[in-house]
Design an enzyme around this catalytic site. Structure first.
Site, PDB file in Angstrom:
ATOM      1  N   GLN A 256       0.665  -1.106  -0.043  1.00 17.42           N
ATOM      2  CA  GLN A 256       0.143  -0.075   0.040  1.00 17.42           C
ATOM      3  C   GLN A 256       0.793   1.078  -0.081  1.00 17.42           C
ATOM      4  O   GLN A 256       1.056   2.333  -0.913  1.00 17.42           O
ATOM      5  CB  GLN A 256      -0.489  -0.149   1.390  1.00 17.42           C
ATOM      6  N   HIS A 259       2.981   2.754  -3.416  1.00 17.80           N
ATOM      7  CA  HIS A 259       1.421   3.592  -3.676  1.00 17.80           C
ATOM      8  C   HIS A 259       2.219   5.366  -4.313  1.00 17.80           C
ATOM      9  O   HIS A 259       1.884   5.708  -5.460  1.00 17.80           O
ATOM     10  CB  HIS A 259      -0.108   3.466  -3.850  1.00 17.80           C
ATOM     11  N   GLU A 323     -10.870   2.041   2.257  1.00 14.22           N
ATOM     12  CA  GLU A 323     -10.957   1.611   0.746  1.00 14.22           C
ATOM     13  C   GLU A 323     -10.922   0.065   0.493  1.00 14.22           C
ATOM     14  O   GLU A 323     -11.081  -0.960   0.183  1.00 14.22           O
ATOM     15  CB  GLU A 323      -9.455   2.281   0.287  1.00 14.22           C
ATOM     16  N   HIS A 324      -9.049  -0.612   1.069  1.00  8.93           N
ATOM     17  CA  HIS A 324      -8.881  -2.198   1.365  1.00  8.93           C
ATOM     18  C   HIS A 324      -8.981  -2.071   2.749  1.00  8.93           C
ATOM     19  O   HIS A 324      -8.467  -1.840   3.784  1.00  8.93           O
ATOM     20  CB  HIS A 324      -7.854  -2.256   0.934  1.00  8.93           C
ATOM     21  N   ASP A 357      -6.350  -6.003  -7.091  1.00  2.00           N
ATOM     22  CA  ASP A 357      -5.569  -5.254  -7.861  1.00  2.00           C
ATOM     23  C   ASP A 357      -5.687  -5.914  -9.166  1.00  2.00           C
ATOM     24  O   ASP A 357      -5.572  -4.809  -9.774  1.00  2.00           O
ATOM     25  CB  ASP A 357      -4.498  -4.655  -6.847  1.00  2.00           C
ATOM     26  N   GLU A 411     -54.818  17.302  -2.819  1.00  2.00           N
ATOM     27  CA  GLU A 411     -53.591  18.197  -3.826  1.00  2.00           C
ATOM     28  C   GLU A 411     -53.901  18.843  -4.217  1.00  2.00           C
ATOM     29  O   GLU A 411     -53.050  19.962  -5.272  1.00  2.00           O
ATOM     30  CB  GLU A 411     -52.545  17.052  -4.134  1.00  2.00           C
ATOM     31  N   HIS A 416     -55.818  15.259 -12.636  1.00  4.09           N
ATOM     32  CA  HIS A 416     -54.749  13.894 -11.743  1.00  4.09           C
ATOM     33  C   HIS A 416     -56.660  12.942 -11.720  1.00  4.09           C
ATOM     34  O   HIS A 416     -56.273  11.766 -11.782  1.00  4.09           O
ATOM     35  CB  HIS A 416     -54.294  13.624 -10.746  1.00  4.09           C
TER      36      HIS A 416
HETATM   37  N1  HSO Z   1      -4.516   0.034  -5.028  1.00  2.03           N
HETATM   38  C1  HSO Z   1      -5.010   0.382  -5.904  1.00  2.03           C
HETATM   39  C2  HSO Z   1      -4.634   0.098  -7.366  1.00  2.03           C
HETATM   40  C3  HSO Z   1      -4.008  -0.709  -8.426  1.00  2.03           C
HETATM   41  N2  HSO Z   1      -2.787  -1.276  -7.218  1.00  2.03           N
HETATM   42  C4  HSO Z   1      -3.079  -0.355  -9.417  1.00  2.03           C
HETATM   43  C5  HSO Z   1      -1.938  -1.776  -8.942  1.00  2.03           C
HETATM   44  N3  HSO Z   1      -2.379  -1.083  -9.467  1.00  2.03           N
HETATM   45  C6  HSO Z   1      -5.800   1.084  -5.953  1.00  2.03           C
HETATM   46  O1  HSO Z   1      -7.092  -0.041  -5.526  1.00  2.03           O
HETATM   47 ZN    ZN Z   2      -2.707  -1.212  -5.016  1.00  2.99          ZN
END
Ligand code: HSO
Ligand code: ZN
Length: 426
Positions: A256, A259, A323-324, A357, A411, A416
């Site tokens: 994670q 990224h 998210e995850h 992913d 109403e 109607h």
């Molecule tokens: N974890 C990222 C998506 C991704 N990971 C693309 C590797 N490539 C967002 O959910």
């Molecule tokens: Zn990823």
């Protein structure tokens, strides 16, 4: 990295972990200027901004079939095979989400009520490029749209300074079945898809992740094109007990962290021993990280929190709305059934986020920053809309006639009421 027992975590530290919506609003002026410019100048505006931000001179904005063929040849055959395997799994999982095209119930004799699903006519997939170029995101955005039956699926991704798109991203778009591909990134791509230009098809809905500029642009064009949801820096929260493996957890934290410097990783655990081992493992693995700089800054946002009970782990996770979410505990289902907010859930030691992913088949375009409280990750329903249907006989209408007439007259809407009376009076 924050590493503490829950009782020692200050209110400020917890707030910082939970409030991750960031500085979206800071960029609204810049974004609105670009949106406006593209709306005014069309293709010329797109070329101008592509020169300015991507350092690329592009004449044709749309990628040609020859360029796609060239990319397919450039990419290693083995990689194409892997793209196809991932694509097949993504296709199958999203096909399983398809609702029945049309269904009816008959709650009262003579009144048949139903619902019919129809795909959106056109969808735009935004696929980030540049430093973070993700061919896998082309699969994740284009395939569900195609499975839903969207006729025109377009993809925008920025070109490099040579005016070309990453060949693997082009190959992925081809495998996924994109109908048009444009060499556009950033706010200008969002403007092009929302308003349409001489070269770019105006689309109904924009999906896909992006940086803050792209996210704010998506939020600002909603009067012209619907969007999926805001998706920012990647995050994971891991719930673990003493049955979990510290090296595995650390490897997912690192995955994670690589990224984005703003990525967030959190371990909440009932085991102080596991916490200690994970803390050591993260340091060890971070030393050997390939993207060390990004990992190191991202780990500043990471946290390991030790709790006394599993209930507290679950409560933190539900507040965080990751998210995850990874669940690595002995009694998986008892934790799973108490999860309220999470984009995508990974259960067991052999379900790393990386599986989803790329290749298991679930979608990796997911809401972040707590938005899983209100949004679902990308799925088939983002590409469908639903019409309700009623088939009513005279008998059916007479059974609700008095109700319609009474409420309509109350109403003050006599026409109607009359539209029903006229049908029921012989
Ligand atoms: N974890 C990222 C998506 C991704 N990971 C693309 C590797 N490539 C967002 O959910
Ligand atoms: Zn990823």
């Amino acid at each position: 990295m924050l590493y503490k027992h829950l009782s020692d975590v200050t209110e400020e530290e917890m707030d910082k972990l939970l409030d991750r919506t960031g500085e979206l609003m800071d960029v609204t002026d810049t974004v609105s200027a670009i949106l406006h410019d593209v709306q005014e100048k069309g293709d010329d505006g797109l070329r101008e901004y592509t020169k300015k931000f991507d350092k690329a001179d592009i004449q044709a904005i749309e990628v040609t079939p020859e360029e796609i063929e060239e990319a397919m040849e450039l990419v290693d055959a083995e990689l194409i095979r892997h793209l196809k395997i991932a694509a097949e799994n993504i296709r199958n999982f999203h096909a399983a989400q398809l609702p029945e095209k049309t269904w009816f119930i008959e709650p009262t004799p003579g009144i048949k009520l139903g619902q019919m699903a129809t795909p959106l006519a056109s969808v735009g997939a935004y696929v980030p490029g540049g430093r973070a170029s993700y061919p896998s995101t082309a699969l994740m955005t284009i395939i569900p749209a195609k499975v839903a039956g969207v006729k025109s699926v377009v993809m925008c991704t920025p070109p490099g300074p040579d005016g070309k798109i990453n060949p693997l991203t082009l190959a992925a778009a081809k495998v996924a079945g994109a109908d048009h591909i444009y060499k556009l990134g950033g706010v200008q791509a969002i403007a092009a898809m929302a308003y349409g230009t001489e070269s770019v098809l105006k689309i109904d809905k924009i999906v896909g992740p992006g940086n803050v500029f792209v996210t704010v642009a998506k939020m600002m064009v909603r009067d012209k094109a619907e969007i999926d949801f805001p998706a920012g820096p990647s995050e994971v929260l891991i719930i673990a007990d003493d049955s979990a493996d510290a090296a595995m957890i650390a490897s997912d934290i690192l995955a994670q962290a690589e990224h984005d410097p703003k990525s967030v990783s959190v371990l909440v655990t009932t085991s102080s021993e596991l916490a200690e081992q994970t803390n050591d493992e993260v340091k060890k693995q971070a030393d050997a990280a390939v993207r060390k700089e990004i990992v190191d800054s991202s780990l500043e946002n990471a946290a390991i929190i030790v709790t006394d009970t599993m209930d507290e782990c679950i409560e933190i996770s539900n507040d965080f709305a990751p998210e995850h979410l990874e669940i690595m505990v002995r009694d998986e289902d008892s934790v799973l059934e108490r999860i309220e907010n999470a984009g995508s859930i990974f259960v067991g030691n052999y379900a790393p986020v990386a599986a989803g992913d790329y290749a298991s088949g679930t979608n990796h375009v997911l809401p972040t920053a707590g938005y899983p409280k209100i949004y679902s990750g990308l799925n088939i329903h983002h590409f469908l809309k639903y019409s309700t249907i009623q088939k009513i006989s005279k008998e059916g209408l007479s059974s609700i006639g008095d109700t319609v007439i009474s409420l309509a007259e109350k109403e003050g809407l006599q026409a109607h009421a009359d539209s029903v009376k006229l049908r029921l009076n012989d």
